[in-house]
Structures are given as C-alpha cells and as structure tokens.
Design an enzyme around this catalytic site. Structure first.
Site, short mmCIF file in Angstrom:
data_model
loop_
_atom_site.label_atom_id
_atom_site.label_comp_id
_atom_site.label_asym_id
_atom_site.label_seq_id
_atom_site.Cartn_x
_atom_site.Cartn_y
_atom_site.Cartn_z
N VAL A 86 -52.79 49.19 32.96
CA VAL A 86 -52.49 49.88 31.71
C VAL A 86 -52.35 51.39 31.96
CG1 VAL A 86 -53.31 50.39 29.37
CG2 VAL A 86 -53.62 48.10 30.32
N CYS A 87 -53.21 51.94 32.78
CA CYS A 87 -53.14 53.38 33.10
C CYS A 87 -51.86 53.71 33.85
CB CYS A 87 -54.35 53.81 33.90
SG CYS A 87 -55.92 53.58 33.04
#
Length: 164
Positions: free
Chosen positions: A58-59
């Site tokens: 996600v990052c």
C-alpha cells in the site's frame, strides 16, 4: 479508533486540522543528514505523504501514485516520510527508478509527534496526507483510520487542481 490490519493501534501526538499552523520538524535524509523542514522546503505548497513503510504494497502504491500524478504541478515540494531507515528509503527509490525526496523520522520521531502520526506499538508513522501553503498553514489533511487503506487520491488531486 485507528487500526492496522484491523488491530487497534495507539497514535501519539495531536492531529492537525485545516487552518492550523504546521510545526517545523527535524528528520533525516538519505545521506544521514538532519534536515529542518522549514529551512529546506520553500515552494508555494508542500505535499507530505506519510507512510508506515515503503516496503509494503500500500505504501509503495501510495508513493508511486502521488509521485506520478504530481508531474504537472510545478509550485509544489513533494516529500514522502516514514520511519524506514534512510538506507531502506534510498534502496527503495533506486530499485523503483524514482528520484523523489524521502525523509526518515526514525531517529527523533519529531515529525510523528508534532503531526499526530506516531504509532506507539510499532514505532511507525500512521498513513496520512498533508498539504501546506507557503505560510506553513495546513490547507489539506487526511488521516486514515485503517493503515492498510489508501488515501483518497481523487479528493487530493481535485483539491490540488483548485489551488495550483
């Protein structure tokens, strides 16, 4: 209540709101130099993308998505900040072919406490987005409640389109 993968987390520091004066903070760049935010970033607007760790999917997607869409904005400094070690941030940028500004809050936790994003249990930063104007006033902020969720990219870029 804030969560990470649906488990309760404690986030330290006071959250900022639109209209608040942003605080200066000291972080570490990829060359292990301490960097003062106010002294080093002076464009009309600054977007600070906060991620728990660049080495997570996600990052990674958050950082790539924002970076790619920022190409058309010229009066904007873009910073990605996490508690990853500077070595890991530099490696991530290199392996992804990105030349972006990454800062690490691992040493002092100054940003995390001042911006209300330090996850107590994990010593990571809570996913969030800040846009500051040239007077260092918060003009846009998004704190996510679940750390595995993405920020609202459409809302962010719609806002940037109105101010830039």
């Amino acid at each position: 209540m804030k969560t990470m993968k649906n488990k309760h987390i404690t986030v330290l520091g006071e959250p900022l709101q639109v209209g608040d004066k942003a605080l200066d903070f000291i972080s570490v760049d990829n060359n292990l130099n301490e960097v003062s935010f106010f002294a080093n970033f002076k464009r009309e607007f600054t977007l600070i993308s906060v991620v728990p760790s660049l080495d997570t999917s996600v990052c990674d997607i958050q950082t790539r998505t924002i970076n790619e869409r920022l190409a058309s904005y010229k009066n904007l400094d873009f910073i990605t900040i996490s508690n990853d070690l500077p070595f890991a941030q530099k490696r991530w940028c290199g392996s992804n072919g990105l030349d972006i500004t990454t800062l690490s809050d691992h040493k002092l936790l100054d940003f995390g406490m001042k911006y209300g994003v330090l996850i107590k249990e994990l010593r990571l930063l809570a996913r969030s987005i800040f846009v500051l104007d040239h007077q260092r006033k918060v003009v846009y902020v998004e704190y996510l409640d679940e750390m595995s969720n993405h920020p609202n990219y459409d809302k962010l870029f719609k806002f940037l389109d109105t101010v830039l």
